[in-house]
Enzyme design. Structure first.
Site, short mmCIF file in Angstrom:
data_model
loop_
_atom_site.label_atom_id
_atom_site.label_comp_id
_atom_site.label_asym_id
_atom_site.label_seq_id
_atom_site.Cartn_x
_atom_site.Cartn_y
_atom_site.Cartn_z
N VAL A 12 0.80 -1.23 0.00
CA VAL A 12 0.00 0.00 0.00
C VAL A 12 0.83 1.29 0.00
CG1 VAL A 12 -0.40 -0.15 2.49
CG2 VAL A 12 -1.94 1.19 1.09
N ASN A 32 7.30 -5.07 -8.98
CA ASN A 32 6.96 -5.78 -7.74
C ASN A 32 7.41 -7.21 -7.89
OD1 ASN A 32 5.50 -5.47 -5.14
ND2 ASN A 32 4.36 -7.21 -5.95
N ARG A 33 7.69 -7.85 -6.76
CA ARG A 33 8.18 -9.24 -6.80
C ARG A 33 7.19 -10.13 -7.55
NH1 ARG A 33 8.67 -12.89 -2.64
NH2 ARG A 33 7.42 -11.45 -1.40
N VAL A 74 10.04 -1.58 0.49
CA VAL A 74 9.84 -2.93 1.02
C VAL A 74 10.08 -2.90 2.52
CG1 VAL A 74 10.48 -4.01 -1.16
CG2 VAL A 74 12.23 -3.64 0.58
N SER A 128 6.70 9.96 6.29
CA SER A 128 5.66 9.88 7.30
C SER A 128 4.32 10.35 6.76
CB SER A 128 6.01 10.72 8.53
OG SER A 128 4.95 10.63 9.48
N GLY A 130 1.54 7.80 6.74
CA GLY A 130 0.69 6.64 6.50
C GLY A 130 0.25 6.55 5.04
N LYS A 183 13.64 10.50 11.02
CA LYS A 183 12.35 9.80 10.98
C LYS A 183 12.17 8.94 12.24
CE LYS A 183 8.37 8.23 9.52
NZ LYS A 183 8.07 6.95 9.99
N HIS A 186 11.22 11.22 14.95
CA HIS A 186 9.81 11.59 14.69
C HIS A 186 8.88 10.54 15.30
CE1 HIS A 186 6.10 10.84 12.42
NE2 HIS A 186 6.03 12.15 12.20
N ASN A 187 9.19 9.27 15.05
CA ASN A 187 8.34 8.22 15.58
C ASN A 187 8.40 8.13 17.11
OD1 ASN A 187 7.91 7.73 12.86
ND2 ASN A 187 7.92 5.52 13.11
N GLU A 190 6.21 10.68 18.24
CA GLU A 190 4.84 10.18 17.97
C GLU A 190 4.38 9.28 19.14
OE1 GLU A 190 4.26 8.42 13.95
OE2 GLU A 190 3.65 6.58 14.97
N TYR A 191 5.24 8.38 19.58
CA TYR A 191 4.91 7.52 20.72
C TYR A 191 4.61 8.37 21.95
CZ TYR A 191 6.57 2.93 18.86
OH TYR A 191 6.74 1.76 18.17
N LYS A 261 6.24 -1.53 16.31
CA LYS A 261 7.08 -2.17 15.30
C LYS A 261 8.56 -1.88 15.51
CE LYS A 261 4.58 -1.10 11.54
NZ LYS A 261 3.19 -0.79 11.91
C1 6PG Z 1 4.43 7.54 10.14
C2 6PG Z 1 4.24 6.45 11.15
C3 6PG Z 1 4.54 5.13 10.49
C4 6PG Z 1 3.96 3.94 11.21
C5 6PG Z 1 4.67 3.59 12.47
C6 6PG Z 1 3.78 2.97 13.51
O1 6PG Z 1 5.24 8.41 10.44
O2 6PG Z 1 3.75 7.53 9.12
O3 6PG Z 1 5.09 6.63 12.22
O4 6PG Z 1 5.92 5.07 10.31
O5 6PG Z 1 2.61 4.09 11.38
O6 6PG Z 1 5.64 2.65 12.09
O7 6PG Z 1 4.63 2.50 14.47
P1 6PG Z 1 4.28 1.38 15.53
O8 6PG Z 1 3.71 0.21 14.79
O9 6PG Z 1 5.61 1.10 16.11
O10 6PG Z 1 3.30 2.01 16.45
#
Ligand code: 6PG
Length: 477
Positions: A12, A32-33, A74, A128, A130, A183, A186-187, A190-191, A261
């Site tokens: 996606v 794509n594979r 990927v 970033s 989604g 990045k 950034h995450n 985000e957390y 993740k």
């Molecule tokens: C972004 C998000 C994206 C993803 C995260 C979710 O910036 O678009 O951060 O990278 O949604 O990987 O992370 P978790 O699965 O670790 O919550």
């Protein structure tokens, strides 16, 4: 036809990114594979722009104009290395491989170094926003060589989100792994943002006694003020959603075990290595992992604690206002910590990252996009060498105004037994930074006592050791 850009990996994110390029007038080679995915994309979205469907790596590479720009979308880790191994031998000097996944910046540094020997530019680009962002405009954080950005920059600027003032949400972050590092942080932020919002929700529910739908309305109101942000906006959506099967608030039918993740965890691991206190981000990562320890939680459910008593209506409203203040102040602290980590990474790896530019490209497209980031940008515009966001006058005076309610919220949370690790870590960080003296002096004394690790004195240069086991005289070490 030769394509200006190619995308391989059409899950996606890759698919939407390819469509975004095509919708902006670029001819996009697809690979794509499994070729079925490639053809499905053209079938469904071919009308949106110029696509060149290819089935083999050779065809894909041949479809690209030189120097080639090849985006790989990927899974991070070994799948990325596998794709590089497949394509690199087919490329020529000057070509570019752009990795748009959530790679670890150390992997990006290694890949960049290896491909440089072949004169191939490897660009680790954090993306970033989604699925929606990939299609309509993400925030993009590319690293790699300055030459590669000369060639790629204009295209990335075109497909990126635009901030309210029209500025594209992309900039050359710095060499090699700088983009993926930013990045990653950034995450991490985000957390932290998500954790703080979660704590605010829990307080409004358990201390103020509001229902999810009412809390959604409170978040909607907050979203018109200084907390205006994508995450607050979607929080209101999630909280007001009702489960169709049971008629209960959606949030009550979801298992309360948060997954991750890895990028938040990396942010903390790297911060530990760099010696940067990102306590708010760390608490957010630990809160997710704690939530997942189902057996441990089950075994602990009977432990003693206060019973929370809901507030009256007027009190609840006043409490909600205080929670807004606590949330905002804690948010300032977690961004302060995140930007500190970026500054430290930049220093360690010689990236020369412009923190103002980072806050600028986070204003649109990304998950942490918020009105607030414009203010961070203003703070760095005002003073590029700002030691910390807390030293910015505007933020300092906002925290000064918020500190009493912030402390009161933590008192209520503590007395009522509602866990607020994010709010508490943020306040502890703030109080520790402003403290005249820290108990670190005592720590040094203890270290010297049991291990002769020495200490420095406030009144003289040098390292000293006290003969703790002897006459307790002091010697210069
Ligand atoms: C972004 C998000 C994206 C993803 C995260 C979710 O910036 O678009 O951060 O990278 O949604 O990987 O992370 P978790 O699965 O670790 O919550």
């Amino acid at each position: 036809t030769s394509a200006q850009i190619g995308v391989t990996g059409l899950a996606v994110m890759g698919r939407n990114l390819a469509r975004n390029f095509a919708r902006n007038g670029y001819t996009v080679a697809l690979h794509n594979r499994t070729a079925a995915r490639t053809h499905a994309l053209v079938e469904e979205f071919g009308h949106e722009g110029e696509f060149v469907a290819t089935e083999t790596a050779k065809e894909f590479v041949a479809a690209l104009e030189r120097p080639r720009r090849l985006v790989i979308m990927v899974k991070a880790g070994e799948p990325t290395d596998a794709v590089i191994r497949e394509f690199a031998p087919l490329l020529e000097p000057g070509d570019m491989i752009i990795d748009g996944g959530n790679a670890h910046f150390a992997d990006t540094r290694r890949r960049e170094r290896e491909l440089r020997e072949q004169d191939i530019h490897f660009v680790g680009a954090g993306i970033s926003g989604g699925e929606e962002g990939a299609l309509h405009g993400p925030s993009i954080m590319p690293g790699g060589s300055p030459e590669s950005y000369e060639s790629l920059g204009p295209m990335l600027e075109k497909i990126s989100a635009k901030a309210a003032d029209g500025a594209p949400c992309v900039t050359h972050i710095g060499p090699d792994g700088a983009g993926h590092f930013v990045k990653m942080v950034h995450n991490g932020i985000e957390y932290a943002d998500m954790q703080l919002i979660g704590e605010a929700y829990q307080l409004l529910r358990d201390v103020a006694g509001y229902e999810p739908a009412q809390i959604a309305d409170i978040f909607r109101t907050w979203n018109t003020g200084r907390l205006d942000s994508y995450l607050i906006e979607i929080t209101a959506e999630v909280l007001s959603h009702v489960d169709a099967a049971t008629g209960r608030p959606f949030v009550d039918v979801v298992v309360d075990q948060a997954e991750q993740k890895g990028t938040g965890r990396w942010t903390v691991q790297i911060a530990l290595d760099l010696g940067v206190p990102v306590s708010g981000i760390a608490e957010a990562v630990f809160a997710r992992s704690l939530s997942g320890h189902a057996k441990l939680r089950e075994a602990s459910r009977g432990l003693a604690g206060p019973t929370a008593s809901a507030l009256g209506k007027a009190e609840a409203q006043a409490f909600a206002d205080r929670v807004e203040q606590a949330l905002y102040a804690s948010k300032i602290v977690s961004y302060t910590q995140g930007f500190h980590e970026i500054a430290a990474g930049s220093e360690e790896y010689g990236w020369d990252i412009d923190l103002g530019a980072v806050s600028s490209i986070w204003r649109g497209g990304c998950i942490i996009r918020a009105a607030f980031l414009d203010r961070i940008r203003a703070a760095y515009d005002n003073r590029a060498d700002l030691p910390s966001l807390l030293s910015d006058e505007t933020f300092a005076s906002e925290i000064a105004a918020a500190q009493d309610p912030w402390r009161e919220v933590l008192v209520s949370a503590t007395l009522q037994g509602v866990p607020t690790p994010g709010f508490a870590a943020a306040l502890a960080y703030y109080d520790a930074l402003r403290a005249e003296r820290l108990p670190a002096a005592l720590t040094q004394g203890q270290r010297d006592f049991f291990g002769a690790h020495t200490y420095r004195r406030v009144d003289r240069e040098g390292a000293f050791h006290t003969l703790w086991g002897g006459d307790r005289s002091e010697a210069e070490a």
